[in-house]
Design a protein around this motif. Structure first.
Motif, PDB file in Angstrom:
ATOM      1  N   THR A  24       2.166   3.761  -1.611  1.00  0.00           N
ATOM      2  CA  THR A  24       2.798   3.546  -3.351  1.00  0.00           C
ATOM      3  C   THR A  24       3.107   4.839  -3.752  1.00  0.00           C
ATOM      4  O   THR A  24       2.155   6.139  -3.212  1.00  0.00           O
ATOM      5  CB  THR A  24       1.369   3.498  -3.870  1.00  0.00           C
ATOM      6  N   VAL A  25       3.977   5.106  -4.093  1.00  0.00           N
ATOM      7  CA  VAL A  25       5.005   6.302  -5.067  1.00  0.00           C
ATOM      8  C   VAL A  25       4.328   6.236  -6.457  1.00  0.00           C
ATOM      9  O   VAL A  25       4.784   4.960  -6.997  1.00  0.00           O
ATOM     10  CB  VAL A  25       5.688   6.750  -5.000  1.00  0.00           C
ATOM     11  N   ARG A  26       4.112   7.182  -7.098  1.00  0.00           N
ATOM     12  CA  ARG A  26       3.888   6.750  -8.551  1.00  0.00           C
ATOM     13  C   ARG A  26       4.524   8.298  -9.411  1.00  0.00           C
ATOM     14  O   ARG A  26       5.081   9.611  -8.929  1.00  0.00           O
ATOM     15  CB  ARG A  26       2.155   7.514  -9.318  1.00  0.00           C
ATOM     16  N   PHE A  27       5.867   7.669 -10.653  1.00  0.00           N
ATOM     17  CA  PHE A  27       6.389   8.108 -11.186  1.00  0.00           C
ATOM     18  C   PHE A  27       5.984   8.797 -12.290  1.00  0.00           C
ATOM     19  O   PHE A  27       5.416   7.555 -12.596  1.00  0.00           O
ATOM     20  CB  PHE A  27       8.401   7.615 -10.200  1.00  0.00           C
ATOM     21  N   PHE A  28       6.257   9.931 -13.001  1.00  0.00           N
ATOM     22  CA  PHE A  28       6.031   9.931 -14.598  1.00  0.00           C
ATOM     23  C   PHE A  28       7.285  10.203 -14.817  1.00  0.00           C
ATOM     24  O   PHE A  28       7.701  11.498 -15.071  1.00  0.00           O
ATOM     25  CB  PHE A  28       5.156  11.570 -14.739  1.00  0.00           C
ATOM     26  N   THR A  29       7.500   9.086 -15.349  1.00  0.00           N
ATOM     27  CA  THR A  29       9.145   9.166 -15.830  1.00  0.00           C
ATOM     28  C   THR A  29       8.873   9.458 -17.363  1.00  0.00           C
ATOM     29  O   THR A  29       7.721   9.802 -18.152  1.00  0.00           O
ATOM     30  CB  THR A  29      10.015   7.670 -15.442  1.00  0.00           C
ATOM     31  N   GLN A  30      10.058   9.337 -18.765  1.00  0.00           N
ATOM     32  CA  GLN A  30      10.351  10.058 -19.515  1.00  0.00           C
ATOM     33  C   GLN A  30      10.089   8.859 -20.709  1.00  0.00           C
ATOM     34  O   GLN A  30       8.797   9.009 -21.297  1.00  0.00           O
ATOM     35  CB  GLN A  30      11.518  10.406 -19.548  1.00  0.00           C
TER      36      GLN A  30
END
Length: 185
Positions: free
Chosen positions: A161-167
């Motif tokens: 699992t990869v977590r992205f902190f998008t806008q």
């Protein structure tokens, strides 16, 4: 077997492998940015050379070239028009990595589209179904696509699992098919 038959066998095996990979969700990552132009060129050239060297009419060579080249040019135009870019920067400790395909469209607002491919060796990738992200930025300014996704700030939550902190919030991308995708929080 003659050289021509070996070339046809090679061509057939290559085409079958590409078709099977396409239907199972796998891609050759080095061919993805070109839109498979290289296999198309190989098909056109090998078939044209074989027909030209055979006892068949030379008209068939002309027919293949005059139909194949416009198709190839049209396909190349579509690939150029889609303007897809690729990044392979997200790597975990256990050597799994994500290849990120992205593009954007602007019409008053900018919409960023991201697709993800799981890979271990960087050569063959598996498209992660239902993991695509679409982020819309309404302020009218063009922002760096990597910045919108939050590349460089991503975090491996687990080995799959990869977590992205998008806008527009947090998006988790699951490399394992057993996980369900979640909406942005």
């Amino acid at each position: 077997m003659t050289k021509e038959k070996w070339l046809l066998v090679f061509l057939g095996i290559m085409d079958i492998i590409l078709v099977v990979m396409n239907y199972t969700g796998y891609v050759l990552l080095f061919l993805k940015p070109t839109g498979y132009v290289i296999p198309l060129v190989l098909n056109i050239l090998i078939i044209s050379v074989i027909i030209f060297k055979s006892k068949l009419s030379k008209v068939w060579t002309a027919v293949i070239l005059f139909t194949g080249i416009p198709i190839l040019l049209f396909h190349g135009f579509i690939v150029l028009w889609m303007d897809r870019n690729y990044i392979e920067t997200v790597t975990s400790d256990n050597q799994q990595s994500l290849v990120i395909e992205y593009r954007h469209a602007t019409l008053g607002e900018t919409t960023y589209f991201y697709n993800f491919y799981k890979t271990k060796n960087g050569f063959v990738g598996k498209h992660l179904d239902d993991q695509s992200i679409e982020v819309i930025v309404y302020d009218g300014s063009f922002i760096d696509p990597e910045g919108v996704l939050g590349l460089g700030k991503e975090k491996w939550i687990t080995e799959n699992t990869v977590r992205f902190f998008t806008q527009k919030g947090i998006k988790d991308v699951y490399l394992s098919p057993s996980h369900q995708s979640t909406e942005m929080e």
